[in-house]
Scaffold this active site. Structure first.
Site, short mmCIF file in Angstrom:
data_model
loop_
_atom_site.label_atom_id
_atom_site.label_comp_id
_atom_site.label_asym_id
_atom_site.label_seq_id
_atom_site.Cartn_x
_atom_site.Cartn_y
_atom_site.Cartn_z
N HIS A 374 1.04 -1.43 0.40
CA HIS A 374 -0.09 0.32 0.22
C HIS A 374 1.20 1.57 -0.02
CE1 HIS A 374 -3.44 2.06 0.51
NE2 HIS A 374 -3.52 2.71 1.87
N ASN A 396 -4.52 8.70 4.32
CA ASN A 396 -4.74 7.70 3.42
C ASN A 396 -5.77 7.89 2.65
OD1 ASN A 396 -4.75 4.66 2.85
ND2 ASN A 396 -5.86 4.35 4.02
#
Length: 454
Positions: A374, A396
């Site tokens: 990620h 995020n």
């Protein structure tokens, strides 16, 4: 069953011993009763860590709105990059909020990556690689997925530019990409079969094969247009600034938009990718075989540095008001609802009797326990000392339902163990580290864990 006949599997007497020992410990029975009903994540969450978690930081960059959401896609690397770019862009153009079109880069990445796959497959076919060999099986395992690396972003933005999201919005297939990828992967495997047949059975020359690949790419381009829409060659961007004044940028190409309006505040060529790979010597330049998204494009380069160097440079950038793109293994020791990345958040040892941190970072890479999964954005730090942060603030791209409206807290210890890559502006990087980019890179095999796509 005869006396000398071997009983398959675990000896039944041993299983009975396991069962007696397990059920003889009341702690095991409590753990079984609770976890079979409520699951693991919430059950072994350390309450003291929850109470100590704070989203307060000494240094924060000027963060941007709105918080972004990649939804059911693996486009974190694109989102993190565009989130980084929009921060100075918003500041310079005096905007309240802004997003670049993630779908636009997603479209061109799919097209270019499919073309790159066809070129690679021709190359390995001409080398007469076995179709069931490790390299071929790796290349065919997932020909085109959503993830990527920083240098792939450089390839895309320098060639195709950028577009405001208001001018090219999301599609159903960009928000939920599984079926789209399934179709592309089928098509690429079919093309791989045709290419290998042409190379090995008909001995097609370069010109003949290129003609076939052009036909294949025409079909693939059509799939991308059907699923994502046809990208514009020019657009008009109308917006209000912070003073509620109307502004317009008329009939501009995506390439010119990047050159004129974005590059002065965020130049892709000025960003340097640093990695922490403890398996290999520091102070060396690495690449991964066939890790790219564009034929004849910039290759993926990894400047391998110790973690203390990476942390210091990331801290410097944040204190200078610049966000930092980074790649990590997000699934480890993560409490999604709280937005917490902390090695101590889950008390595995109390439940199972052993720690989940017995392997070090090097061993986790070697034994398949960890790799980049990620990409996100570092936007703040809390200092323990001058160059020693205690925690990091993370933006995020999963919407605003986790953490503090989409922002996470990452402890410095977690950073050490599960962050693998950061991207820093070259003005913050010492000359001796920059000169490593002049080395001929050491080539890691295509299946190396550092070839994982964030």
């Amino acid at each position: 069953m005869g006396e000398d006949e071997i009983v398959p599997g675990i000896d039944k007497k041993l299983i009975e011993e396991f069962k007696r020992d397990f059920e003889g410990d009341a702690k095991n029975l409590i753990a079984r009763n609770v976890i079979t009903r409520h699951g693991l994540s919430e059950t072994y969450l350390d309450r003291a860590i929850v109470n100590a978690t704070s989203h307060v930081f000494q240094y924060k960059v000027s963060e941007a709105k709105p918080i972004t959401n990649q939804l059911s896609s693996g486009r974190c690397w694109l989102f993190a990059c565009l989130n980084a770019i929009r921060i100075p862009f918003i500041r310079f153009h005096k905007l309240e909020e802004f997003e670049f079109s993630q779908s636009y880069l997603f479209f061109w990445d799919k097209v270019e990556r499919c073309n790159y796959f066809l070129d690679v497959f021709e190359e390995v076919a001409r080398k007469k690689e076995a179709v069931d060999g490790r390299l071929m099986m790796f290349l065919l395992s997932n020909p085109v997925n959503d993830g990527g690396q920083w240098d792939m972003l450089v390839n895309l933005i320098k060639k195709y530019g950028l577009i405001p999201k208001k001018c090219w919005k999301e599609s159903s297939c960009s928000e939920a990409s599984r079926d789209f990828n399934r179709i592309l992967n089928y098509k690429l495997r079919e093309c791989a079969y045709r290419i290998r047949t042409l190379v090995l059975d008909t001995n097609a020359n370069k010109e003949e094969l290129q003609k076939e690949k052009d036909t294949m790419m025409k079909e693939i381009f059509g799939v991308c247009c059907i699923c994502l829409g046809s990208p514009p060659s020019s657009f008009t961007w109308e917006y209000y600034d912070k003073l509620k004044q109307f502004n317009t940028v008329s009939d501009v190409s995506p390439q010119l938009f990047y050159q004129k309006y974005v590059k002065p505040v965020f130049n892709m060529d000025d960003k340097i990718c640093l990695v922490n790979d403890p398996r290999n010597p520091y102070g060396q330049l690495y690449t991964v075989e066939y890790l790219n998204n564009m034929s004849n494009g910039r290759i993926t380069l990894y400047n391998n540095q110790p973690m203390d160097v990476i942390k210091k440079l990331a801290s410097t950038a944040i204190r200078d008001g610049e966000p930092v793109w980074f790649g990590c293994d997000v699934g480890k020791h993560f409490v999604r609802k709280l937005g917490l990345l902390d090695l101590k958040c889950h008390q595995h040892d109390l439940v199972f009797g052993f720690s989940s941190l017995n392997l070090d970072k090097k061993s986790r890479l070697l034994y398949g326990e960890s790799l980049m999964t990620h990409a996100m954005l570092l936007t703040g730090i809390e200092r323990r000392s001058e160059w020693q942060p205690s925690k990091w603030r993370v933006e995020n791209s999963w919407g605003d339902s986790s953490g503090e409206k989409g922002y996470l807290v990452m402890t410095d210890d977690w950073f050490s163990e599960f962050v693998f890559e950061v991207v820093i502006d070259k003005k913050h990087i010492p000359k001796d580290i920059l000169t490593i980019l002049e080395q001929k890179p050491i080539v890691l095999p295509a299946w190396d864990p550092m070839g994982a796509l964030a």
